[in-house]
Design a protein around this motif. Structure first.
Motif, PDB file in Angstrom:
ATOM      1  N   ALA A  34       0.841  -1.204   0.000  1.00 49.73           N
ATOM      2  CA  ALA A  34       0.000   0.000   0.000  1.00 49.73           C
ATOM      3  C   ALA A  34       0.875   1.253   0.000  1.00 49.73           C
ATOM      4  CB  ALA A  34      -0.940  -0.005   1.205  1.00 49.73           C
ATOM      5  N   ALA A  35       1.928   1.239   0.807  1.00 54.77           N
ATOM      6  CA  ALA A  35       2.843   2.389   0.852  1.00 54.77           C
ATOM      7  C   ALA A  35       3.507   2.593  -0.506  1.00 54.77           C
ATOM      8  CB  ALA A  35       3.893   2.173   1.941  1.00 54.77           C
ATOM      9  N   ASP A  36       3.947   1.510  -1.110  1.00 55.55           N
ATOM     10  CA  ASP A  36       4.558   1.604  -2.446  1.00 55.55           C
ATOM     11  C   ASP A  36       3.573   2.157  -3.470  1.00 55.55           C
ATOM     12  OD1 ASP A  36       7.021   0.632  -1.637  1.00 55.55           O
ATOM     13  OD2 ASP A  36       6.586  -1.438  -2.255  1.00 55.55           O
ATOM     14  N   ALA A  37       2.316   1.750  -3.353  1.00 54.48           N
ATOM     15  CA  ALA A  37       1.297   2.147  -4.340  1.00 54.48           C
ATOM     16  C   ALA A  37       1.034   3.649  -4.339  1.00 54.48           C
ATOM     17  CB  ALA A  37      -0.005   1.383  -4.084  1.00 54.48           C
ATOM     18  N   VAL A  38       1.208   4.292  -3.191  1.00 54.09           N
ATOM     19  CA  VAL A  38       0.878   5.721  -3.102  1.00 54.09           C
ATOM     20  C   VAL A  38       2.107   6.625  -3.029  1.00 54.09           C
ATOM     21  CG1 VAL A  38      -1.325   5.213  -1.974  1.00 54.09           C
ATOM     22  CG2 VAL A  38       0.677   5.739  -0.565  1.00 54.09           C
ATOM     23  N   ALA A  39       3.286   6.043  -3.016  1.00 50.71           N
ATOM     24  CA  ALA A  39       4.503   6.821  -2.768  1.00 50.71           C
ATOM     25  C   ALA A  39       4.679   8.004  -3.708  1.00 50.71           C
ATOM     26  CB  ALA A  39       5.735   5.921  -2.833  1.00 50.71           C
ATOM     27  N   TRP A  40       4.379   7.843  -4.965  1.00 53.31           N
ATOM     28  CA  TRP A  40       4.667   8.900  -5.927  1.00 53.31           C
ATOM     29  C   TRP A  40       3.423   9.607  -6.437  1.00 53.31           C
ATOM     30  CZ3 TRP A  40       9.319   9.596  -4.729  1.00 53.31           C
ATOM     31  CH2 TRP A  40      10.158   8.527  -4.439  1.00 53.31           C
ATOM     32  N   LEU A  47       8.404  10.602   1.231  1.00 52.33           N
ATOM     33  CA  LEU A  47       9.346  10.191   2.260  1.00 52.33           C
ATOM     34  C   LEU A  47       8.657   9.335   3.326  1.00 52.33           C
ATOM     35  CD1 LEU A  47      12.192  10.227   3.371  1.00 52.33           C
ATOM     36  CD2 LEU A  47      11.656  12.383   4.508  1.00 52.33           C
ATOM     37  N   GLN A  48       7.459   9.762   3.729  1.00 55.68           N
ATOM     38  CA  GLN A  48       6.705   8.981   4.709  1.00 55.68           C
ATOM     39  C   GLN A  48       6.297   7.623   4.134  1.00 55.68           C
ATOM     40  OE1 GLN A  48       6.308   9.622   7.901  1.00 55.68           O
ATOM     41  NE2 GLN A  48       7.332  11.596   7.745  1.00 55.68           N
ATOM     42  N   ALA A  49       5.886   7.610   2.868  1.00 53.74           N
ATOM     43  CA  ALA A  49       5.504   6.347   2.228  1.00 53.74           C
ATOM     44  C   ALA A  49       6.696   5.398   2.155  1.00 53.74           C
ATOM     45  CB  ALA A  49       4.932   6.612   0.838  1.00 53.74           C
ATOM     46  N   LEU A  50       7.852   5.919   1.788  1.00 51.11           N
ATOM     47  CA  LEU A  50       9.051   5.081   1.709  1.00 51.11           C
ATOM     48  C   LEU A  50       9.504   4.618   3.087  1.00 51.11           C
ATOM     49  CD1 LEU A  50      11.004   7.009  -1.071  1.00 51.11           C
ATOM     50  CD2 LEU A  50       9.764   4.841  -1.283  1.00 51.11           C
ATOM     51  N   THR A  51       9.332   5.460   4.097  1.00 46.22           N
ATOM     52  CA  THR A  51       9.650   5.062   5.468  1.00 46.22           C
ATOM     53  C   THR A  51       8.770   3.909   5.902  1.00 46.22           C
ATOM     54  OG1 THR A  51      10.411   7.277   6.054  1.00 46.22           O
ATOM     55  CG2 THR A  51       9.714   5.857   7.874  1.00 46.22           C
ATOM     56  N   ALA A  52       7.484   3.989   5.587  1.00 52.04           N
ATOM     57  CA  ALA A  52       6.554   2.908   5.931  1.00 52.04           C
ATOM     58  C   ALA A  52       6.922   1.623   5.205  1.00 52.04           C
ATOM     59  CB  ALA A  52       5.120   3.320   5.585  1.00 52.04           C
ATOM     60  N   ALA A 124       3.048   2.339  10.960  1.00 52.45           N
ATOM     61  CA  ALA A 124       1.736   2.941  11.191  1.00 52.45           C
ATOM     62  C   ALA A 124       1.833   4.460  11.229  1.00 52.45           C
ATOM     63  CB  ALA A 124       1.138   2.416  12.493  1.00 52.45           C
ATOM     64  N   ASP A 125       2.806   4.978  11.952  1.00 51.05           N
ATOM     65  CA  ASP A 125       2.973   6.431  12.048  1.00 51.05           C
ATOM     66  C   ASP A 125       3.276   7.037  10.678  1.00 51.05           C
ATOM     67  OD1 ASP A 125       2.520   6.273  14.769  1.00 51.05           O
ATOM     68  OD2 ASP A 125       4.644   6.451  15.317  1.00 51.05           O
ATOM     69  N   ALA A 126       4.166   6.381   9.932  1.00 54.21           N
ATOM     70  CA  ALA A 126       4.529   6.908   8.615  1.00 54.21           C
ATOM     71  C   ALA A 126       3.346   6.845   7.650  1.00 54.21           C
ATOM     72  CB  ALA A 126       5.729   6.143   8.054  1.00 54.21           C
ATOM     73  N   LEU A 127       2.626   5.727   7.649  1.00 56.98           N
ATOM     74  CA  LEU A 127       1.450   5.627   6.774  1.00 56.98           C
ATOM     75  C   LEU A 127       0.417   6.693   7.124  1.00 56.98           C
ATOM     76  CD1 LEU A 127       0.891   1.778   6.483  1.00 56.98           C
ATOM     77  CD2 LEU A 127       1.309   3.368   4.600  1.00 56.98           C
ATOM     78  N   GLY A 128       0.258   6.951   8.403  1.00 55.49           N
ATOM     79  CA  GLY A 128      -0.685   7.965   8.837  1.00 55.49           C
ATOM     80  C   GLY A 128      -0.304   9.372   8.410  1.00 55.49           C
ATOM     81  N   ALA A 129       0.961   9.572   8.106  1.00 58.04           N
ATOM     82  CA  ALA A 129       1.443  10.897   7.702  1.00 58.04           C
ATOM     83  C   ALA A 129       1.594  11.051   6.192  1.00 58.04           C
ATOM     84  CB  ALA A 129       2.779  11.188   8.380  1.00 58.04           C
ATOM     85  N   VAL A 130       1.336   9.996   5.436  1.00 52.48           N
ATOM     86  CA  VAL A 130       1.509  10.065   3.972  1.00 52.48           C
ATOM     87  C   VAL A 130       0.564  11.085   3.355  1.00 52.48           C
ATOM     88  CG1 VAL A 130       1.218   8.774   1.814  1.00 52.48           C
ATOM     89  CG2 VAL A 130       2.451   7.755   3.717  1.00 52.48           C
ATOM     90  N   ARG A 131      -0.660  11.074   3.818  1.00 51.88           N
ATOM     91  CA  ARG A 131      -1.668  12.013   3.291  1.00 51.88           C
ATOM     92  C   ARG A 131      -2.295  12.761   4.443  1.00 51.88           C
ATOM     93  NH1 ARG A 131      -4.698   7.783  -0.643  1.00 51.88           N
ATOM     94  NH2 ARG A 131      -3.186   7.784  -2.329  1.00 51.88           N
ATOM     95  N   LYS A 132      -2.085  14.013   4.458  1.00 49.37           N
ATOM     96  CA  LYS A 132      -2.703  14.833   5.498  1.00 49.37           C
ATOM     97  C   LYS A 132      -4.079  15.281   5.006  1.00 49.37           C
ATOM     98  CE  LYS A 132       0.666  14.953   8.405  1.00 49.37           C
ATOM     99  NZ  LYS A 132       0.604  14.226   9.620  1.00 49.37           N
ATOM    100  N   PRO A 133      -5.119  15.091   5.831  1.00 46.85           N
ATOM    101  CA  PRO A 133      -6.475  15.508   5.407  1.00 46.85           C
ATOM    102  C   PRO A 133      -6.607  17.005   5.280  1.00 46.85           C
ATOM    103  CG  PRO A 133      -6.517  14.450   7.589  1.00 46.85           C
ATOM    104  CD  PRO A 133      -5.097  14.463   7.113  1.00 46.85           C
TER     105      PRO A 133
END
Length: 133
Positions: A34-40, A47-52, A124-133
């Protein structure tokens, strides 16, 4: 039943240590995908996606490879800000399951489970920060 929901239920310690470890391995795989799918994607913090994704990869390396089952298919992650919330929850559930797991193994194996649990929290923390609402 979604793969996230199925894995979350499978992390129940009543299923036995082997099943929990296999489910955790699959959960890290799914969240990493999931992190890879949204990274770019536009609007994602790469950076958060890659960290996750890296935390998930590192955690999987600490766990035994499951002897049965198949990994879940690559998830289709929506573009809305809350689309990663199920994966954040799955990583939190995975960390909790690993922290409470008693495999009866040696001290080194227990340390590996503790580190995998810590990496689940990082993911979990990194995934939660990938997209800020």
């Amino acid at each position: 039943m979604s793969a996230v929901h199925h894995l979350s239920k499978a992390l129940d310690s009543a299923n036995g240590a082997t099943a929990v470890l296999a489910s955790a391995w699959d959960a890290f795989d799914l969240a990493g995908q999931a992190a890879d799918a949204v990274a770019w994607e536009t609007g994602s913090d790469e950076l958060q996606a890659l960290t996750a994704a890296q935390a998930c990869t590192d955690a999987r390396a600490l766990l035994p490879i499951p002897q049965t089952g198949r990994p879940a298919a690559r998830p289709a992650v929506g573009r809305e800000a809350t689309a990663l919330a199920p994966y954040v929850g799955l990583m939190r559930r995975t960390g909790t399951a690993l922290a409470g797991l008693d495999t009866g193994e040696d001290a080194e194996s227990r340390r590996a489970l503790q580190e995998a649990s810590r990496l689940a929290a990082v993911a979990a923390d990194a995934l939660g920060a990938v997209r800020k609402p």
